[in-house]
Design a protein around this motif. Structure first.
Motif, PDB file in Angstrom:
ATOM      1  N   GLU A  85      -4.537  -0.198   4.140  1.00  0.00           N
ATOM      2  CA  GLU A  85      -4.028   0.155   5.666  1.00  0.00           C
ATOM      3  C   GLU A  85      -3.664  -1.740   6.054  1.00  0.00           C
ATOM      4  O   GLU A  85      -2.709  -2.026   6.450  1.00  0.00           O
ATOM      5  N   ASP A  87      -3.141  -4.439   4.724  1.00  0.00           N
ATOM      6  CA  ASP A  87      -1.570  -5.046   3.580  1.00  0.00           C
ATOM      7  C   ASP A  87      -0.511  -4.445   4.081  1.00  0.00           C
ATOM      8  O   ASP A  87       0.344  -5.122   4.147  1.00  0.00           O
ATOM      9  N   GLN A  88      -0.931  -3.172   4.627  1.00  0.00           N
ATOM     10  CA  GLN A  88       0.638  -2.565   4.829  1.00  0.00           C
ATOM     11  C   GLN A  88       1.514  -2.707   6.641  1.00  0.00           C
ATOM     12  O   GLN A  88       2.197  -2.959   6.506  1.00  0.00           O
TER      13      GLN A  88
END
Length: 210
Positions: A85, A87-88
């Motif tokens: 999450e 990285d997103q």
């Protein structure tokens, strides 16, 4: 809302019997590894722990003592956002997400057995998650005991996760540096590379080894 002093915060609060203050803090925001962990805490009325302060200013032994006392005597919850999450949606938004999860969980559980309650939320730092009646307090973990308690829960929880991770990947030294970009960690990254699903691949030091 950003507040820079506890006196200003207290002036905002309506001292009703059905109002509770939730303190919130996070751990692991600057790490290169793992989840960002947030904790939310409600202290009992007139609750005091001598020496309670920002978790980073306490020894491990003292943190563990406070952790046991807080978890046994207070209402609390932990929320997390995974490295995937992070990285997103980026680390700031992931931190806000972890805080929001901890706050909502605590509010729901508290209201189940205490009935209708009004919550004021105080968060360490300069950003608030998308939560009603939330105030961000710069250095709140030093001046507001409820936030100090949350900082201890968050740090002890995450440090334990890092020790568990260390048992799986001892070559990286996670138990020592907790995933932060120390020389030992960077040397391990150069030798073994980042761990998929463990390291935060959008963070600069990890990009160099991906």
């Amino acid at each position: 809302m950003l507040i820079t002093g506890l006196t200003l915060v207290l002036k905002q609060f309506n001292h009703r019997s059905d109002l509770r203050i939730i303190g919130v803090d996070e751990a692991g925001r600057g790490s290169l590894v793992g989840n960002v962990v947030a904790a939310a805490v409600i202290l009992p009325t007139k609750f005091q722990l001598s020496g309670l302060t920002d978790s980073k200013k306490l020894s491990k032994k003292k943190r563990d003592i406070f952790y046991q006392q807080i978890t046994e005597l207070c209402d609390w919850s932990v929320g997390e956002a995974s490295c995937i999450e992070i990285d997103q949606i980026n680390i700031l938004q992931a931190t806000m997400l972890a805080m929001k999860r901890a706050i909502i969980d605590l509010q729901e559980e508290y209201s189940k057995y205490r009935g209708k309650t009004i919550f004021n939320v105080m968060v360490d730092g300069n950003h608030c998650p998308d939560i009603a009646n939330c105030m961000a307090i710069v250095k709140g973990d030093l001046i507001e005991p409820t936030i100090s308690a949350a900082s201890i829960i968050a740090k002890v929880t995450r440090d334990r996760q890092m020790r568990e991770l260390d048992s799986q990947y001892p070559e990286y030294g996670f138990a020592q540096h907790k995933g932060y970009g120390t020389r030992k960690h960077l040397l391990a990254l150069s030798k073994y590379g980042p761990i998929q699903g463990i390291h935060r691949h959008t963070f600069g030091p990890i990009k160099e080894f991906s």
